[in-house]
Scaffold this active site. Structure first.
Site, short mmCIF file in Angstrom:
data_model
loop_
_atom_site.label_atom_id
_atom_site.label_comp_id
_atom_site.label_asym_id
_atom_site.label_seq_id
_atom_site.Cartn_x
_atom_site.Cartn_y
_atom_site.Cartn_z
N GLU A 124 0.82 -1.21 0.00
CA GLU A 124 0.00 0.00 0.00
C GLU A 124 0.85 1.26 0.00
OE1 GLU A 124 -3.38 -1.84 2.95
OE2 GLU A 124 -2.39 0.03 3.45
N CYS A 137 3.07 8.50 1.70
CA CYS A 137 3.51 7.57 2.74
C CYS A 137 3.87 6.25 2.05
CB CYS A 137 2.38 7.39 3.74
SG CYS A 137 2.82 6.26 5.06
N CYS A 144 5.37 -7.18 8.02
CA CYS A 144 6.35 -6.67 8.98
C CYS A 144 6.68 -7.78 9.98
CB CYS A 144 5.75 -5.46 9.72
SG CYS A 144 6.97 -4.59 10.72
N CYS A 148 3.84 -4.54 16.57
CA CYS A 148 3.32 -3.45 17.40
C CYS A 148 1.82 -3.66 17.56
CB CYS A 148 3.63 -2.10 16.75
SG CYS A 148 5.39 -1.90 16.42
N CYS A 151 -0.94 -1.70 15.63
CA CYS A 151 -0.74 -1.49 14.19
C CYS A 151 -1.32 -2.64 13.39
CB CYS A 151 0.76 -1.35 13.91
SG CYS A 151 1.15 -1.38 12.15
N CYS A 382 -2.94 1.79 8.16
CA CYS A 382 -1.89 1.08 7.43
C CYS A 382 -2.16 -0.42 7.35
CB CYS A 382 -0.59 1.35 8.16
SG CYS A 382 0.80 0.57 7.41
#
Ligand code: SF4
Length: 411
Positions: A124, A137, A144, A148, A151, A382
């Site tokens: 994205e 962004c 990932c 976190c 997130c 995100c």
């Protein structure tokens, strides 16, 4: 039964061969000038004595004009253009989805072809227009490894790092879509001036931890900031890290862009939960790395991002500790109202709480803008668009399988 590709006809086999050949051509995008010269000479397409001049021409077409097809490079002979096309790729990724919010925020889902034996991947990129500026962004990884807890991308496994080519492709495709490259028929000299651009700033704050993909991020950002190409000032490029302490000094010394830290908590016990990399590099080490960041000054402050989570990290005690923690660091604090995503246990702090928190920090002498929530109507948290696209494909596949079982979907 799952649908499969029919390769029984010669036409289908040819189509696949062409597609595979296109995907396997090395790209010229993402190479430094020296690497591009080496690629042109070693492939036999350009004699060594012409390499510098050809690199200059290609650099201009790729990064100033934004051309994504060799046939448009008019000052290069037709034969050479054909040879370049046979050997190298400069095409953009597929745009799987483009969403435009009521507030002008745009979100793209890009699909990149497989690397080696891998699969195509989707990532994205988000564009946020504001008064007098526009920020893109950019993602640095597919998924990932960090988790976190607030997130959404943290819920997606890491598939792989993006290459410098793919990171630049996010910027270049967004510029295509926003009309930020001059038309290819624009006469020389009529290049869009910096102040006319829609994308004035970029932030490495999309999917992934950029400092876990240091070399490719570095290559991409050095090309993005090259004054004879995409020409974004390093002061308008911000790299955001969750706190990979050993790479922070290198970021300043070798890339020289602005630094942002995904802070979100001011006590180790809480940060261990919200940003688990804190267990490896606790706040004391992180703050020491920030204090030593090359080039740090009042004019080049570090941005600390702080997501406002109701009853988790939003008390005045937290604000007080935050001010103590940042003492002596030229800093700005971005307060981010939490943008909830399906399945999260967190809630956004109340508006009054956020304002009280902001006022406290402000009175202590730190700029503390509250980020206006953007693009809430287009899944702009995100990683959400990617998850939604995967969910829809699964729904489609299950529906197709159900039809085939019922005898309606023979391929
Ligand atoms: S906040 Fe950044 S580092 Fe943490 S899980 Fe999300 S993408 Fe990864």
């Amino acid at each position: 039964m799952t649908p499969s590709l029919d390769l029984t006809t010669p036409a289908a086999r040819d189509a696949l061969a062409v597609r595979t050949a296109v995907q396997q051509k090395p790209s010229l995008i993402g190479l430094s000038r020296a690497e591009m010269a080496e690629a042109l000479v070693s492939s036999g397409v350009v004699p060594e004595r012409q390499a510098k001049m050809r690199v200059q021409q290609l650099w201009h077409w790729l990064y100033v004009r934004g051309v994504s097809d060799f046939t448009h490079m008019f000052n290069i002979s037709k034969d050479l253009r054909a040879e370049l096309d046979r050997r190298f790729a400069i095409a953009r990724p597929e745009i799987v989805e483009e969403q435009v919010s009521n507030d002008g925020t745009r979100k793209w889902l890009f699909r990149f072809p497989p690397r080696g034996a891998g699969r195509p991947v989707e990532i994205e990129t988000v564009y946020i227009p504001e008064e007098g500026r526009g920020t893109l962004c950019i993602s640095s990884q597919v998924g990932c490894t960090l988790t976190c807890s607030f997130c959404h991308t943290g819920t997606q496994k890491l598939v792989r790092n993006l290459t410098a080519e793919e990171i630049l492709a996010e910027l270049m495709t967004a510029r295509d879509r926003l009309g930020d490259f001059p038309g290819r028929d624009t006469p020389d000299g009529a290049i869009v001036p910096a102040e006319g651009r829609k994308i004035t700033n970029i932030v490495m704050m999309g999917m992934g931890e950029p400092l876990y993909n240091f070399e490719e991020v570095k290559k991409a950002l050095l090309i993005a900031s090259d004054g004879d190409g995409l020409s974004l000032s390093k002061r308008r490029i911000t790299l955001s890290t969750s706190g990979v302490v050993p790479e922070i000094a290198r970021t300043g010394a070798e890339i020289g862009v602005m630094l942002a830290i995904s802070l979100h908590a001011v006590r180790d016990d809480l940060r261990d939960m919200l940003v688990p990399i804190n267990k490896k590099y606790p706040l004391k080490e992180l703050m020491a790395a920030c204090r030593a960041y090359p080039g740090l000054s009042n004019a080049r402050r570090i941005t600390f991002e702080y997501v406002m989570l109701k009853d988790v990290n939003d008390s005045l005690d937290d604000a007080r500790l935050l001010v103590q923690l940042l003492k002596g660091i030229p800093a700005k604090i971005n307060l981010i109202p939490f943008n909830p995503w399906p399945g999260t246990n967190y809630q956004c702090s109340d508006w009054e709480t956020i304002e009280r928190f902001a006022d406290f920090i402000n009175e202590a002498g730190y700029a503390s803008p509250i980020r206006t929530p953007r693009g809430r109507d287009i899944l702009a948290a995100c990683g959400q668009l990617k998850s939604e696209s995967e969910r829809m494909r699964k729904v489609d596949r299950l529906a197709l399988e159900a039809m085939m079982i019922a005898g309606h979907g023979e391929a």
